[in-house]
Design a protein around this motif. Sequence first.
Motif, PDB file in Angstrom:
ATOM      1  N   LEU A  45      40.961  43.638  24.469  1.00 15.20           N
ATOM      2  CA  LEU A  45      39.618  43.066  24.549  1.00 15.20           C
ATOM      3  C   LEU A  45      39.392  42.302  25.853  1.00 15.20           C
ATOM      4  O   LEU A  45      38.244  42.147  26.284  1.00 15.20           O
ATOM      5  CB  LEU A  45      39.375  42.148  23.359  1.00 15.20           C
ATOM      6  N   GLN A  46      40.468  41.829  26.455  1.00 15.09           N
ATOM      7  CA  GLN A  46      40.345  41.146  27.737  1.00 15.09           C
ATOM      8  C   GLN A  46      39.809  42.081  28.825  1.00 15.09           C
ATOM      9  O   GLN A  46      39.168  41.641  29.780  1.00 15.09           O
ATOM     10  CB  GLN A  46      41.707  40.610  28.188  1.00 15.09           C
ATOM     11  N   ALA A  99      38.513  52.177  21.829  1.00 14.17           N
ATOM     12  CA  ALA A  99      38.422  51.869  23.258  1.00 14.17           C
ATOM     13  C   ALA A  99      38.499  53.133  24.107  1.00 14.17           C
ATOM     14  O   ALA A  99      37.861  53.227  25.152  1.00 14.17           O
ATOM     15  CB  ALA A  99      39.528  50.896  23.654  1.00 14.17           C
ATOM     16  N   MET A 158      29.477  47.721  23.647  1.00 11.09           N
ATOM     17  CA  MET A 158      29.834  46.474  22.988  1.00 11.09           C
ATOM     18  C   MET A 158      29.088  45.329  23.672  1.00 11.09           C
ATOM     19  O   MET A 158      29.219  45.114  24.871  1.00 11.09           O
ATOM     20  CB  MET A 158      31.349  46.233  23.081  1.00 11.09           C
ATOM     21  N   CYS A 183      45.625  43.528  20.563  1.00 12.92           N
ATOM     22  CA  CYS A 183      44.161  43.555  20.412  1.00 12.92           C
ATOM     23  C   CYS A 183      43.502  42.632  21.434  1.00 12.92           C
ATOM     24  O   CYS A 183      42.511  43.004  22.080  1.00 12.92           O
ATOM     25  CB  CYS A 183      43.768  43.149  18.996  1.00 12.92           C
ATOM     26  N   TRP A 184      44.024  41.431  21.571  1.00 12.15           N
ATOM     27  CA  TRP A 184      43.474  40.459  22.514  1.00 12.15           C
ATOM     28  C   TRP A 184      43.548  40.984  23.936  1.00 12.15           C
ATOM     29  O   TRP A 184      42.576  40.886  24.703  1.00 12.15           O
ATOM     30  CB  TRP A 184      44.236  39.144  22.379  1.00 12.15           C
ATOM     31  N   ARG A 232      37.025  38.513  20.499  1.00  8.99           N
ATOM     32  CA  ARG A 232      38.172  38.128  21.319  1.00  8.99           C
ATOM     33  C   ARG A 232      38.556  36.677  21.078  1.00  8.99           C
ATOM     34  O   ARG A 232      39.744  36.349  20.953  1.00  8.99           O
ATOM     35  CB  ARG A 232      37.846  38.345  22.790  1.00  8.99           C
ATOM     36  N   LEU A 289      31.635  40.950  21.822  1.00  8.16           N
ATOM     37  CA  LEU A 289      32.961  41.062  22.405  1.00  8.16           C
ATOM     38  C   LEU A 289      33.634  39.695  22.487  1.00  8.16           C
ATOM     39  O   LEU A 289      34.784  39.524  22.075  1.00  8.16           O
ATOM     40  CB  LEU A 289      32.857  41.679  23.800  1.00  8.16           C
ATOM     41  N   ASP A 290      32.903  38.716  23.005  1.00 12.79           N
ATOM     42  CA  ASP A 290      33.471  37.373  23.149  1.00 12.79           C
ATOM     43  C   ASP A 290      33.820  36.764  21.803  1.00 12.79           C
ATOM     44  O   ASP A 290      34.860  36.102  21.667  1.00 12.79           O
ATOM     45  CB  ASP A 290      32.477  36.465  23.886  1.00 12.79           C
ATOM     46  N   LEU A 307      41.432  49.990  17.069  1.00 15.08           N
ATOM     47  CA  LEU A 307      40.751  49.421  18.234  1.00 15.08           C
ATOM     48  C   LEU A 307      41.104  50.214  19.492  1.00 15.08           C
ATOM     49  O   LEU A 307      40.242  50.453  20.347  1.00 15.08           O
ATOM     50  CB  LEU A 307      41.135  47.955  18.404  1.00 15.08           C
ATOM     51  N   TRP A 311      37.985  45.120  28.185  1.00 18.53           N
ATOM     52  CA  TRP A 311      37.310  46.119  27.362  1.00 18.53           C
ATOM     53  C   TRP A 311      36.581  47.149  28.220  1.00 18.53           C
ATOM     54  O   TRP A 311      35.816  46.793  29.117  1.00 18.53           O
ATOM     55  CB  TRP A 311      36.335  45.446  26.410  1.00 18.53           C
TER      56      TRP A 311
END
Length: 390
Positions: A380-381, A314, A1, A376-377, A10, A6-7, A310, A383
């Motif tokens: 992603l923090q 991951a 990713m 999800c957040w 997120r 990614l950013d 997600l 990842w």
Amino acid sequence: MKDFELDRLRNRIEHELFERVLPFWLTYSHDSVHGGHFNNIDHNGAIYDTTKHIWMQARLVWMFSKLYRKVEPRTDWLSSAKIGMDFLIKHAICPDKRVFFSVTSDGKPIYQQRKIFSECFYALALSEYGRAIDHQPYIKEAQCMVEQIWEWAFDLTQIGRPMYEGNPPTQMLAIPMMLLNLIDEVMIEVDCTSEITECFERISDHVHGKYTLEYVSLEGEPLEGSNGRLVNPGHVIEAGWFIQHVADQVLQPAMEDLAREMIRNAQSHGWDQEYGGLYYFLDVEGFSPVQLEWSMKLWWPHCEALYAHLLNYARTSDPNDLASFRKVDHYIQKHFVDQEYGEWFGYCDREGRVTHRFKGGPYKGCFHVPRSLWLCWDLLQNWPYFDDSI
């Protein structure tokens, strides 16, 4: 990713959660007269019914307590949780120690279901709020409630549901999946290895090939009739990520493998190939499900799928899981997100047209949307993969 991709993802989810969804509930739900929270809220924040549904109250308390503890100790989040918890403690418990389903705005009882789910969400709220304020009596009380719920869950006659001769005993998927979530959230300090294993085995009984049936016999066999052919893709997907969250506790990789396949199969056969979106119900033999709303597209299965895909991606980096995440995300952005007032619509017809404009009702509140976005957040923090796949 890629870092940029990614950013961007997120940041979009972060903005949606913290700037558009949570403020809707903080602004419009608080009852300044009687305490607690209104949950019947129109698209623009207007209260269209002052009835308070206890499991919606409890879900809101759980959500803001969780955010306070896991994201940031914001006073407005804890205050919102406290207002809700105080109302629940005062008005939710029945004389028989069960939990009401709905009450008036000032807490007078209206209705009590012969189900266990109001109790489940009360226990979740009490536990998470207790952890947020570091109050052990609340945590212990919630754990005692879970032990009682466990007894009721496998003998619903204890809560007043009759058993008739023509209705053979059945297992429903919603019960072991809910118990699994309670164990994960409430029984943190307790060794529940055997209970987790039992819940997993009961959920496994519902898996028949590529389909996970909503109802099976006590022996795990398919039932006769339309109920025996029923699939709820949203429940299957939700059960899948519940399993993944507890699998590490019992060191059973097979649990994760089955959970991922449950999610993938539910997405595959639950997706409407003509209009997009996940069906609410399906019949595994292709008959029309008897539920009149079977072809509708509801917010909560898509919320569960957003996080589940997600999470799958991951943990496996399988591009098919990423493709499923993107497909669900695109459908949500197009059909459920309200760009004008914030929060999401909950109900669309098969073609994706909004059928109910409210943001909160007896079954929709401050829960599935913010929980999915937060999960999800949070994922992603931290990842785990940094490649160019998104």
